[in-house]
Design an enzyme around this catalytic site. Structure first.
Site, PDB file in Angstrom:
ATOM      1  N   ASP A 290       0.846  -1.199   0.000  1.00 12.55           N
ATOM      2  CA  ASP A 290       0.000   0.000   0.000  1.00 12.55           C
ATOM      3  C   ASP A 290       0.881   1.248   0.000  1.00 12.55           C
ATOM      4  OD1 ASP A 290      -1.870   1.976   0.281  1.00 12.55           O
ATOM      5  OD2 ASP A 290      -2.911   1.065   1.986  1.00 12.55           O
TER       6      ASP A 290
ATOM      7  N   ASP B 205       7.864   4.281 -15.275  1.00 11.69           N
ATOM      8  CA  ASP B 205       6.417   4.114 -15.127  1.00 11.69           C
ATOM      9  C   ASP B 205       5.873   3.691 -16.485  1.00 11.69           C
ATOM     10  OD1 ASP B 205       3.699   4.393 -14.221  1.00 11.69           O
ATOM     11  OD2 ASP B 205       4.320   5.924 -12.807  1.00 11.69           O
TER      12      ASP B 205
END
Length: 299
Positions: A117, A211
């Site tokens: 997370d 990314d």
């Protein structure tokens, strides 16, 4: 590095991701408005679907139907005739939010997850790369990846390359006819694998955080550098041979080559990626610049 004009294609998003070029238009997800949209080069938007559990990666199956990652409930959804349905559930294989994907010629989906997370600043953990077959079967095909993110498949279908956003590298695999991944190796290395035990420590040790990305016809990868406010063109091995910086201090979190000749680089830009800062704002933009070498491979 070449100086280029960077223009705005579309503005007013919360956080754009998963850009693709198909049928004369850009297709993008917006994490925090939950929309999947088709946007023409002149900036006209058509909302195709709303994914309540947060859309991310996009792709098309061999029958032409659109599939969309639903991040928070770890599913892949299929859009057909304007209706979303569940295509695969990857919950048991995810340590964090489901994320970006690439689809091979046979319609097999390769997809990663965050591993932990990150929005809550949890201790970083590695994640797996999963393959989803046409019958919905999910198989873990690689493990120990540091935030597997944007992936590409070479034009001959023989190699899959995945960015490890928190690993300072791209990792390549031979892609076999049966969909298995073998011969794991480092395709590009930007620095040492971070050793921090917190998200902040790991981010501070990143040289480049690859990314969303696109492959070009010379075998280089255009990658969004999630910590560098730019898109970089990376050669095999890791040398940065070109870059395009975002204006106004914006971060770049995904990119894709497209346009009619494959030479337009679309960049998804926003001030940052954190949900609590982005969800209530409309500061994300889609930027575009012309490049010299066209798109190749998948997506």
């Amino acid at each position: 590095m070449t100086s280029r004009d960077v223009g705005v294609v579309f503005s007013g998003g919360a956080f754009f991701e998963g850009p693709r070029w198909r049928d004369g238009a850009w297709w993008v997800s917006d994490f925090y408005t939950h929309r999947v949209s088709r946007i023409t080069p002149d900036g006209r938007e058509t909302v195709l679907a709303e994914v309540g559990q947060q859309p991310s990666g996009l792709g098309w199956l061999p029958d032409g139907s659109l599939v969309v990652v639903s991040m928070k409930d770890h599913r892949i959804l299929r859009l057909a005739d304007g209706t979303l349905s569940s295509y695969a559930d990857l919950s048991e294989h995810c340590g964090g939010l489901l994320n970006d994907m690439v689809i091979d010629e046979a319609g097999r989906i390769y997809i990663g997850d965050f591993g932990f997370d990150i929005m809550a600043g949890a201790e970083p953990r590695t994640a797996t790369l999963k393959r989803v077959d046409s019958d919905g079967t999910v198989t873990v095909v690689a493990d120990g990846l540091h935030f597997p993110n944007g992936s590409v498949i070479t034009p001959d279908g023989s190699t899959l390359i995945v960015g490890e956003t928190l690993g300072n590298r791209y990792t390549a695999f031979d892609l076999s006819a049966d969909g298995s991944l073998t011969n794991r190796r480092v395709w590009a290395e930007f620095g040492a694998v971070p050793t921090g035990t917190t998200t902040e420590e790991v981010i501070g040790q990143l040289v480049i955080a690859p990314d969303g990305c696109a492959l070009d016809a010379e075998g280089h990868i255009w990658a969004a550098d999630a910590v560098g406010n730019r898109a970089v063109r990376v050669a095999p091995g890791g040398a940065v041979v070109d870059e395009i910086r975002a204006p106004d201090g914006l971060g770049v979190f995904a990119c894709m080559l497209g346009g009619d000749d494959g030479r337009t680089l679309l960049m998804c830009a926003a001030p940052d990626f954190y949900e609590h800062l982005r969800a209530g704002t409309r500061e994300a933009v889609l930027l575009a610049a012309d490049v010299d070498v066209p798109h190749a491979g998948r997506p």
